[in-house]
Each structure stands twice: as C-alpha cells, then as structure tokens.
Enzyme design. Structure first.
Site, PDB file in Angstrom:
ATOM      1  N   ASP A 149      54.793  85.818  45.228  1.00 17.76           N
ATOM      2  CA  ASP A 149      53.969  84.923  46.045  1.00 17.76           C
ATOM      3  C   ASP A 149      52.920  84.264  45.139  1.00 17.76           C
ATOM      4  O   ASP A 149      53.261  83.664  44.134  1.00 17.76           O
ATOM      5  CB  ASP A 149      53.368  85.719  47.214  1.00 17.76           C
ATOM      6  CG  ASP A 149      52.584  84.882  48.194  1.00 17.76           C
ATOM      7  OD1 ASP A 149      53.201  84.171  48.999  1.00 17.76           O
ATOM      8  OD2 ASP A 149      51.342  84.931  48.153  1.00 17.76           O
ATOM      9  N   HIS A 179      60.109  87.497  53.114  1.00 21.44           N
ATOM     10  CA  HIS A 179      59.160  87.130  52.070  1.00 21.44           C
ATOM     11  C   HIS A 179      58.725  88.301  51.197  1.00 21.44           C
ATOM     12  O   HIS A 179      58.456  88.125  50.018  1.00 21.44           O
ATOM     13  CB  HIS A 179      57.924  86.502  52.728  1.00 21.44           C
ATOM     14  CG  HIS A 179      56.891  86.044  51.754  1.00 21.44           C
ATOM     15  ND1 HIS A 179      57.119  85.018  50.859  1.00 21.44           N
ATOM     16  CD2 HIS A 179      55.618  86.470  51.521  1.00 21.44           C
ATOM     17  CE1 HIS A 179      56.029  84.824  50.133  1.00 21.44           C
ATOM     18  NE2 HIS A 179      55.108  85.701  50.504  1.00 21.44           N
TER      19      HIS A 179
END
Length: 330
Positions: free
Chosen positions: A102, A303
C-alpha cells in the site's frame, strides 16, 4: 507469530522510530501501509528471517510507537524516504532490500529511485509503481469528485476523517479491513460498498461494510492489536500522508519519466480495488520497471494481501530473495 521478535527504537531523520527485528543476514525492510503498522507483516517476519535475513519492520512516521510530528508537511515523500535511509544507517547497515505494501509500496518505490545505491531490490504489494503524473493530484480531485467523494480528496480537510475514525477505533478499522478485503468482494450485498468512491451525503465511515463475523485472516486479537496502536498514535499522522499528495508532486519534478531499475517483484490480490483504480499503472508495470521478475495476482484475495494470503506471499517473497539477480544485488 514468534514471541522472540525484538522491539527496538532508533533515531532516524530527526524522529524516534519503533521497529521490530528478527534474524541475521542481509537486511530486509518491511514497510506497511494505511491503516496498519509493523504488525501487518507478522506472518512474513519469521519466514524471511528463517531464510537467512535480518528482518526489520518499522512503525512508519505517524504510526504506532513511532513519533507523530505535528507539522503536516513533515509527512511528505522526501521525509518518508529519509526515514528509511536514516533507519538503515541507525541499524549500522549500508544497503537493504525493500518490501512495501500500500503506502509502503509508494515509499519503497521512491526510495529505490532516489537511493539505488542503498536499496538494491524491492517487492511491491498491492500498489504498483506509480510514475509521476503530468497532472497534479489537486487537479485530479477537482475533476473526479463532482458526483461522488473520492477518499483521498475526502481526507484533505484537517480533522474531518480523524474525528469519524476515532469515534470507535476498533469498529472503524474492522470496516476498513473488511471492506477492502477479499471476503467482502464475494458477499452479495457488501460488495456494493466501498470507500474509494462514495456518495456525497455519506461520511467516510458510512461507506464501510461490517461483517457479522471476523474474516478468516483477522482474529479478534489481531484487531485488538491494531486498535490499541491507533488508540495511542491517533489517525492524524497517518492521514497527513494523504495531505501531502499535492506537495509530493510539486517536490519531485526531477522524477518525470523515471523508471525503477532494480530487480522488482509485484504481488496483489485479484479483488483489490487498488488494481482496478490504478489499472493503467498495473498494465504498464513491465515498461516502467524493466527488471520486473514477476507480476502476480492472487485469485479471490483483496487488498491486505500479506495478511490474507501469508503462505503464498511468503513463498513468492522467498523465491524473489533467492533470485540470482537479487542475491547479487544484496
């Protein structure tokens, strides 16, 4: 997770950084994303250390037990890169392999561009390398938020999203983790929820889906750990990373057209909303990273890839670390 992880502190780039360390050998730095901490790498630390590496997973600037500077501008990309450089020096090392997830992927990529002498190989998770755009983020926000909120733009006003998130930290984190995870994308109702873009009459926290039971990759103890860390640090420092998006663009005109030259691995979940949001960067990754060793999408994963699929991610990371090109670089 091993109880033998050592918790230590170092002064790096003017701040006191907390980090977890395990193992001996060439240095591997693990850089977390939002809203996480060193703990998001809990499944990787021991596996990489057992393969003969010194693994260090810091709480980055504004997170966990690391300092939370008051100046929003101190969270710009040059300081975030400087933190990693300072940490390597504080550890008594001259080079490191980087892995970032991320926001950690963005910082790792920038660090590789700015200090190729120090960072000789990198693994990027979830967020592909994002070349500097021709349009500044503020202009993008203006044209892409006419009908719906875009979460990065929603984060810009000081204090707004922090107040929402801190009303119930544990519940807010659960909503973020679940909404961006693979389980919610497979749920017939929850898949309609999402915080990348949400209705103008909603708050950020109202855009989140909440599960009846915890997803399989996130135990109650895991959620409690993350919640305790954000109860200590608050969310302001971590949100200030987003408030520097425009500043980062203005600070880095010299990176126009820059390509990453180091051996690089990319791994993401097939159901990760970031891959859809950044489809062009993902599709062009081989062009922007000439020494890309592998580009992997794990089916049904979302994610939080290294937490959702630890065994598969560990196998890919260890394969990468054993790659002759990476062995030579380290």
């Amino acid at each position: 997770m091993s109880a033998s992880f050592a918790h230590r502190y170092a002064y790096a780039n003017g701040i006191r950084m907390h980090y977890v360390e395990h193992g001996e050998g060439p240095l591997v730095l693990l850089c977390h994303g939002w809203p996480e901490s060193w703990y998001s790498w809990r499944h990787q630390i021991e596996a990489i250390a057992a393969a003969g590496f010194r693994v260090v997973a810091p709480d980055q600037r504004g997170y966990g037990d690391t300092e939370v500077p008051l100046d929003t501008a101190s969270y710009d990309i040059l300081n975030l890169t400087g933190d990693l450089v300072g940490l390597v020096h504080a550890l008594g090392e001259k080079r490191a392999i980087l892995a970032g997830h991320d926001w950690g992927s963005i910082v790792a990529a920038t660090s590789a561009l700015l200090r190729p002498d120090m960072f000789r190989a990198l693994a990027l998770l979830s967020v592909p390398y994002l070349p500097r755009s021709r349009v500044r983020p503020a202009a993008y926000f203006q044209t892409h938020t006419l009908e719906k909120h875009f979460y990065q733009d929603y984060f810009q006003p000081p204090g707004r999203v922090e107040r929402e998130l801190e009303e119930d930290i544990r519940q807010s984190l659960l909503g973020i983790y679940y909404t961006a995870g693979g389980e919610s994308r497979r749920h017939p109702e929850h898949r309609r929820k999402g915080f990348i873009g949400f209705e103008k009459n909603q708050r950020f926290v109202d855009s989140l889906a909440y599960p009846d039971t915890l997803p399989g990759w996130l135990s109650a103890a895991d959620l409690d750990t993350f919640a305790a860390q954000f109860a200590k640090s608050g969310f302001r420092g971590s949100i200030d990373w987003y408030r520097n998006l425009d500043r980062n663009w203005a600070l880095t005109p010299f990176l126009d057209g820059a390509r990453i030259q180091q051996p690089t691995l990319f791994v993401a979940g097939e159901q990760d909303g970031v891959i859809h949001m950044m489809a062009k960067a993902y599709e062009q990754l081989q062009d922007q990273v000439p020494r890309l060793t592998k580009k992997v999408l794990l089916p049904e994963a979302g994610h939080w890839i290294q937490q959702e699929r630890p065994e598969e991610v560990n196998a890919l990371l260890l394969e990468f670390l054993r790659d002759p090109a990476v062995r030579e670089a380290r």
